[in-house]
Design an enzyme around this catalytic site. Structure first.
Site, short mmCIF file in Angstrom:
data_model
loop_
_atom_site.label_atom_id
_atom_site.label_comp_id
_atom_site.label_asym_id
_atom_site.label_seq_id
_atom_site.Cartn_x
_atom_site.Cartn_y
_atom_site.Cartn_z
N THR A 205 3.77 -5.03 -8.80
CA THR A 205 4.11 -6.25 -7.85
C THR A 205 3.18 -7.84 -7.47
OG1 THR A 205 5.59 -5.40 -6.11
CG2 THR A 205 5.17 -7.85 -6.10
N ASP A 236 10.72 -3.18 -1.80
CA ASP A 236 10.58 -4.21 -0.63
C ASP A 236 10.79 -5.62 -1.09
OD1 ASP A 236 8.76 -3.61 -2.27
OD2 ASP A 236 7.33 -4.32 -0.57
N THR A 256 2.32 -5.08 -1.41
CA THR A 256 2.49 -4.31 -2.59
C THR A 256 2.91 -3.20 -2.28
OG1 THR A 256 0.33 -4.94 -3.16
CG2 THR A 256 2.07 -6.48 -4.07
N GLY A 257 3.01 -2.11 -3.29
CA GLY A 257 2.99 -0.93 -2.90
C GLY A 257 4.49 -0.22 -3.03
#
Ligand code: ASP
Length: 358
Positions: A205, A236, A256-257
């Site tokens: 992201t 998300d 991110t993640g």
């Protein structure tokens, strides 16, 4: 980790900062307490570095922080070699590139987002249109695509040849109980170094938080989301409070993640609320990561694969935090090593993420 406290470092010239031709000194502004006064600052994921190099000069000149944050992430949205976002993003399990994006403007405390949008190159710009040209915060799927087209965004095929090959390889190696076979000869995509990422490596992201010359905050997050996701899955990134959040009184944050962990923790909102209580961005981010570890351990009761054998989360997640005084941090649980930042002290660069260890 740079804690943004004044450090004895040589002042960089404006030329060094911006790659321009005029060498004007640009010294970090300080106030008597030794605390840095707010200077134009960008903080985000490391894949934002190229965009920061391009857009940071505009922030220095006084541009609106949302204009600049969006220009930063658009660079990656248009980059076919970045498989985490926009053109070249890895597709869903049907081979369709499906994008999520949001933006938030702290000055007006408004946000806009699109989710599961297809065939639009710059979802971050569409998110901004949702914010500015509708009374809504989130538009999804076909409605988001048609809204983008109405505003002049062209229909664009986002699945690149390399991304298609990676997806096909994933399809063929998923199971030995279907009729898809891996080619006997070495597949073309492996010759080019493209390999199928494992379950918890399919993340990527770009987030960018921005603090303007005048002290205003804004942020944006954009992504192709979890690679090979179930069609319709939304992460998300377009969820305000999860993938991004900002409040002019408290700060800006994005993630991110593993999107599910950011949603379940309301992670970006939690980061901003902890900065509101006076915590340094680094401490706020680490505290949210600790919370996510505890939450994952509870969730592992029904989903054991969330944890490694030693009981530590098997997934990775990062937060990027920026407070209204210009203090910043990037924190991570597993995953990448660096984040990107640009400020008057050092210009655009990468720094080490603060890592929460077991
Ligand atoms: N956080 C995003 C999501 O879960 C994208 C990612 O980093 O994988 O969709």
């Amino acid at each position: 980790m740079n804690t943004n406290e004044p450090a004895p470092r040589p002042s960089l010239s404006r030329r060094e900062l911006l790659g321009g031709t005029v060498a004007l000194p640009l010294v970090a502004p300080m106030i008597r307490t030794g605390k840095r006064t707010p200077g134009p600052t960008l903080v985000g994921s490391s894949n934002g570095l190229d965009g920061m190099r391009k857009a940071y000069p505009a922030l220095l000149e006084g541009s609106h922080p949302l204009d600049v944050a969006i220009e930063v992430v658009k660079v990656q949205e248009a980059d076919p070699t970045d498989h985490s976002v926009g053109l070249g993003g890895l597709p869903n399990e049907d081979g369709v590139v499906s994008l999520d994006s949001a933006c938030m403007d702290a000055e007006t405390h408004n946000s806009g987002a699109v989710a599961a949008i297809e065939n639009i190159l710059h979802p971050c710009e569409v998110a901004r249109l949702v914010m500015e040209r509708t009374d809504h915060c989130l538009i999804v799927g076909k409605g988001a695509y048609e809204f983008a087209r109405m505003h002049g965004h062209p229909h664009t095929e986002l699945l690149t040849e390399e991304a298609r090959r990676i997806w096909l390889r994933w399809k063929e190696t998923m199971s030995d109980r279907d009729d898809r076979l891996v080619p006997a000869t070495r597949p073309e995509e492996e010759k080019h170094g493209a390999i199928v990422p494992s379950r918890f490596e399919r993340h990527g992201t770009i987030h960018c938080s921005a603090l303007s010359k005048g002290g205003k905050l804004a942020c944006t997050t954009t992504t192709s989301g979890l690679a090979f996701k179930i069609p319709g899955r939304v992460g998300d990134s377009p969820i305000v409070g999860a993938g991004l959040y900002c409040d002019q009184e408290a700060g800006s944050a994005g993630s991110t993640g593993r999107g599910e962990a950011a949603i379940l923790s309301n992670g970006s909102f939690a980061c901003v609320e902890m900065m509101r209580s006076g915590m340094h961005p680094k401490d706020a981010g680490i505290e949210v990561l600790r919370r996510i570890v505890r939450q994952a351990r509870r969730a592992a009761g029904w989903q054991p694969s969330l944890l490694r054998e030693d009981g530590w989360p098997a997934f990775s997640i990062q937060f990027y935090l920026l407070d209204p005084t210009g203090r910043y941090a990037g924190v991570t649980l597993g995953g990448p090593a660096k984040f990107a930042v640009a400020d008057p002290e050092g210009g655009p660069r990468v720094e080490d993420l603060e890592r929460l260890e077991p």
